[in-house]
Design a protein around this motif. Structure first.
Motif, PDB file in Angstrom:
ATOM      1  N   ASN A  44       0.834  -1.206   0.000  1.00 32.65           N
ATOM      2  CA  ASN A  44       0.000   0.000   0.000  1.00 32.65           C
ATOM      3  C   ASN A  44       0.869   1.257   0.000  1.00 32.65           C
ATOM      4  O   ASN A  44       2.108   1.206   0.024  1.00 32.65           O
ATOM      5  CB  ASN A  44      -0.971  -0.010   1.186  1.00 32.65           C
ATOM      6  N   ALA A  45       0.172   2.418  -0.027  1.00 28.92           N
ATOM      7  CA  ALA A  45       0.873   3.698  -0.133  1.00 28.92           C
ATOM      8  C   ALA A  45       1.780   3.952   1.074  1.00 28.92           C
ATOM      9  O   ALA A  45       2.867   4.517   0.937  1.00 28.92           O
ATOM     10  CB  ALA A  45      -0.140   4.833  -0.278  1.00 28.92           C
ATOM     11  N   ALA A  46       1.306   3.538   2.272  1.00 28.76           N
ATOM     12  CA  ALA A  46       2.129   3.742   3.467  1.00 28.76           C
ATOM     13  C   ALA A  46       3.441   2.973   3.365  1.00 28.76           C
ATOM     14  O   ALA A  46       4.493   3.453   3.794  1.00 28.76           O
ATOM     15  CB  ALA A  46       1.356   3.317   4.713  1.00 28.76           C
ATOM     16  N   GLY A  47       3.364   1.775   2.792  1.00 30.16           N
ATOM     17  CA  GLY A  47       4.574   0.988   2.617  1.00 30.16           C
ATOM     18  C   GLY A  47       5.546   1.632   1.650  1.00 30.16           C
ATOM     19  O   GLY A  47       6.766   1.654   1.871  1.00 30.16           O
ATOM     20  N   LEU A  48       4.999   2.181   0.540  1.00 28.38           N
ATOM     21  CA  LEU A  48       5.860   2.875  -0.426  1.00 28.38           C
ATOM     22  C   LEU A  48       6.536   4.073   0.224  1.00 28.38           C
ATOM     23  O   LEU A  48       7.704   4.375  -0.044  1.00 28.38           O
ATOM     24  CB  LEU A  48       5.035   3.318  -1.631  1.00 28.38           C
TER      25      LEU A  48
END
Length: 801
Positions: free
Chosen positions: A332-336
């Motif tokens: 997800n975006a948080a991981g990126l």
């Protein structure tokens, strides 16, 4: 044998369905023609064999014809089957045909079986046509972009396939229990548009009209001729008669156990109820309902997937899928953001191991293998982001079955704990530094219980130097309690003072004596405070204790010294008082005893000058003038000294004094004394202060006289009196002139008595004017200073408290 034929017929129907499902079309072929010819030959053979039994032949002839039809059907099914097998068994067709001819000759019961098989094939053909219709409608519904488009396709195809002339759809109005006309419809005659237009004015409730009754019953309804119905049964009977509509059929569309719409079909002919037709249309409606339900399910699934994806993408913690080989499947975006990657394509479907710090790769690989084996795991490890930054990650992983990979993948929720780790490292470093600091402090840090023994829970290393006991000897009272070390003379007072502070929940400071392990008596200083529960109960005391024995000794010495000093101050004060009395006596003598001789000298000098002026030459007269001038100067000096003496003893009574008014009065007097001078005075109005109404005018007069005197050598001059005000600072008052000025190197002499910076013949005076100003300003708690330059004037500043 009949059982064998039934099995073969069943196999033939299955082959038909198989060929239909694989996209094959039934086309004429040579084996079918051969089968037809063989069937006709069989009929002729049976006619010859049964010529002697004409009556019987008439009875069974219909069976023979039906049997021939059965034979044809079976050959057709066999042909389709052979086509599916790539025509590898054509010779079996001939063998099967011969076997059937033999079987046909053997028994009339076999002809009955053939009749049944023929009927089955006919039904199968109809069913196949219906299936093709359902398939085409289903595919059209799937391809339709909207519900109305799907309805219109359904209405059109059903009417074209089954012969209905007009069709319409009714749907439930949102939020109301009525049926309204849907935009979808079909008509094969332009005149039917009038019926369509008129129907727009109608709505139906449950059990009202054909649509309402179908809605209420959830079943199909057939009407042979609506033009014969009453308005109660068919509200649009007049419209139907006008466009000559007669037969009607209404069917419900049900999706997920709910009525979605009602389809109504009309014919221009009166129709007897056809169960097959009803079944076909009902099947179409059911298929449409299933398709709608499927679309609704797919739409709901897409919404759920979008909702889930939105949640995942907006989740502040990293969510990722990792395959067993370490391939990153999704993130997800948080991981990126944690990985500092702006585009997911840079990492998706690539190995995640490259981002794991080398010293943690083996641990992460072991975790991934364990999770993909079906276990739950967690791990804290370091990663290296795409920008080369190191970050700490805490991950909790669970297995997730992936059908496409026929095994488990790792579903992990990870969060960035870099700040937490940094805080932990900082805390450890702080604890280490604190421990080092406490161990090197000249005293003892402690935590103890609130009991009379002061049972220690923690003691720093300074305890040994302080009282001669190691920390482990004091903690838990293992060898001795700290309370026992306190001198008996101070023990109760220490207890009472600490309890008083705890009741008020305030810190405390104590000074008391202890007896050390060596028997020495030490003075200790202690500062501490209580540790309280939410209810205000003291559960412990924390603080610091240090040895102040040297300080106590110094204080005692200082106390003795202060006592001696006080005695000396009293003695010195008595001496000063005696000196002041002597000064007052001296001032009296100067004021009275010295003035008399000076008056005599001045008087006799004047008598000699006036009485003997004729016999005294010019030089003698000059001497007499000098004598009188010096007598006058001596008088002024005496007056100045008396004023300085009085300033020291005068009490200050503070009242409001308007310095601007005083300055204006002084300026007026100066201008009147020398009207020929061109001097401009600039006085800021309403400068009001609190001070002595007797002394402040003296100081201001001396300053303005000074400015007047030192501007006398200029043809024009300017004298200014004002104030400088700044935030959070005392007002600064000033007197400024543009006179001769002076060198600032000698400014420190200016406010001393009898100190002059200019020759007396140029600027006469006693030399005590500025000393008087300084004495008055100091008596008011202020200060005075000057800024000047040669031939650029001078500015005198002063403040008042």
């Amino acid at each position: 044998m009949s059982q064998i034929y039934k099995q073969q017929a069943t196999q033939g129907r299955e082959n038909l369905l198989t060929i239909k499902n694989t996209g094959w079309f039934l086309v004429p072929s040579l084996p079918i023609l051969v089968g037809i010819v063989a069937s006709l030959g069989t009929l002729l053979l049976w006619q010859e064999l049964l010529s002697d039994r004409q009556n019987q032949l008439e009875q069974i002839l219909p069976e023979i014809v039906i049997g021939s039809g059965l034979l044809l059907s079976w050959i057709l099914a066999l042909n389709i089957y052979l086509l599916q097998k790539a025509q590898r068994c054509r010779h079996e067709l001939e063998r099967s045909r011969l076997n059937l001819e033999i079987a046909l000759r053997s028994s009339s019961s076999q002809l009955k079986l053939a009749l049944e098989t023929t009927h089955d094939v006919t039904k199968h053909q109809r069913a196949e046509a219906e299936i093709r219709l359902l398939q085409s409608i289903t595919q059209a519904i799937i391809d339709a972009k909207s519900f109305e488009a799907a309805l219109e396709i359904t209405l059109t195809k059903v009417c074209q396939a089954t012969g209905w002339n007009y069709a319409e759809a009714w749907q439930i109005k949102k939020g109301e229990e009525i049926l309204i006309l849907n935009p979808a419809w079909y008509g094969d005659n332009p005149s039917l548009g009038k019926f369509r237009q008129g129907s727009k004015n109608f709505t139906f409730t449950k059990s009202e009209g054909v649509p309402g009754r179908v809605w209420a019953s959830r079943k199909a309804e057939w009407n042979n001729d609506v033009s014969l119905c009453s308005k109660a049964d068919f509200l649009r009977v007049d419209l139907a008669k006008e466009v000559k509509l007669k037969g009607a059929l209404g069917v419900p569309i049900i999706a997920n156990e709910k009525i979605v719409a009602i389809l109504v079909f009309f014919s221009l002919k009166a129709l007897t109820e056809d169960e097959r037709l009803v079944e076909i249309v009902t099947s179409v409606a059911s298929q449409l309902g299933l398709a709608i339900a499927q679309k609704q399910a797919e739409s709901a699934l897409r919404k759920n997937e979008q909702y889930l994806r939105t949640i995942i993408d907006n989740e502040p913690e990293c969510i990722k899928l990792v395959a067993a080989d370490g391939t990153l499947l999704d993130i997800n975006a948080a991981g990126l953001k944690i990985l500092e990657i702006d585009n997911p394509s840079k990492i998706i479907n690539r190995s995640i191991y490259s981002l794991i710090a080398p010293k943690y790769r083996a641990k992460f690989q072991a975790l991934n293998e364990s999770v993909c084996a079906g276990n739950q795991e967690s791990l804290e490890f370091e990663i290296v982001t795409s920008k080369g930054n190191c970050r700490w990650i805490e991950t909790r992983a669970v297995p997730l079955f992936d059908r496409s990979r026929t095994g488990y993948v790792q579903l992990a929720i990870s969060r960035d704990i870099t700040e937490q780790k940094q805080a932990e490292f900082a805390l450890k470093e702080s604890q280490r530094a604190l421990t080092t600091l406490m161990n090197n402090l000249p005293g003892m840090a402690y935590r103890c219980q609130n009991d009379r023994k002061w049972t220690m829970e923690f003691v720093s290393q300074g305890s040994y130097e302080l009282v001669g006991y190691q920390p482990q000897e004091l903690i838990g009272n293992r060898r001795i309690s700290f309370g026992e070390l306190i001198d008996l003379r101070d023990r109760e007072k220490v207890w009472q003072d600490i309890q008083s502070a705890l009741r008020k929940q305030q810190p405390f400071e104590l000074v008391y004596r202890v007896i050390t392990a060596t028997g020495d008596c030490k003075w200790l200083w202690e500062k501490g405070e209580g540790v309280f529960t939410a209810n205000g109960e003291a559960i412990a005391i924390e603080g610091f204790i240090t040895d102040i024995s040297d300080r106590v000794q110094v204080e005692q010495a200082l106390k003795e010294l202060n006592q001696n000093l006080e005695l000396r101050v009293k003695q010195r004060t008595a001496q000063l008082e005696a000196t002041n009395r002597e000064l007052e006596a001296f001032s009296y003598s100067v004021s009275h005893d010295l003035r008399a001789p000076l008056r005599a000298i001045d008087g006799f000098s004047q008598v000699v000058y006036e009485s003997y002026s004729e016999v005294i030459n010019g030089q003698g007269k000059d001497y007499l003038k000098r004598i009188r001038a010096n007598v006058q100067k001596m008088t002024e000096l005496i007056d100045g000294l008396l004023m300085l003496s009085q300033l020291t003893r005068t009490e200050i009574e503070r009242t409001e004094v308007n310095l601007s008014s005083l300055a204006q009065e002084i300026a007026t007097e100066l201008q009147q004394s020398q009207p020929q001078r061109q001097v401009e005075f600039s006085i800021l109005p309403e400068i009001v202060v609190r001070g002595s109404r007797r002394l402040l005018p003296i100081a201001l007069e001396n300053l303005l006289n000074n400015a007047w005197k030192y501007t006398s050598c200029h043809s024009t001059a300017r004298i200014e009196f004002g104030v400088i005000t700044e935030a959070e600072r005392k007002p600064i008052y000033f007197v400024r002139d543009d006179g001769v000025g002076f060198d600032m190197a000698y400014a420190n002499r200016l406010f001393r008595a009898f100190q002059r910076l200019h020759p007396e013949q140029d600027f006469p005076g006693t030399g005590i004017g500025l000393a008087t100003v300084a004495r008055i300003i100091h008596r008011h708690g202020g200060k005075v200073w000057v800024e000047a330059a040669l031939e650029k004037g001078a500015t005198f500043y002063f403040t008042l408290n």
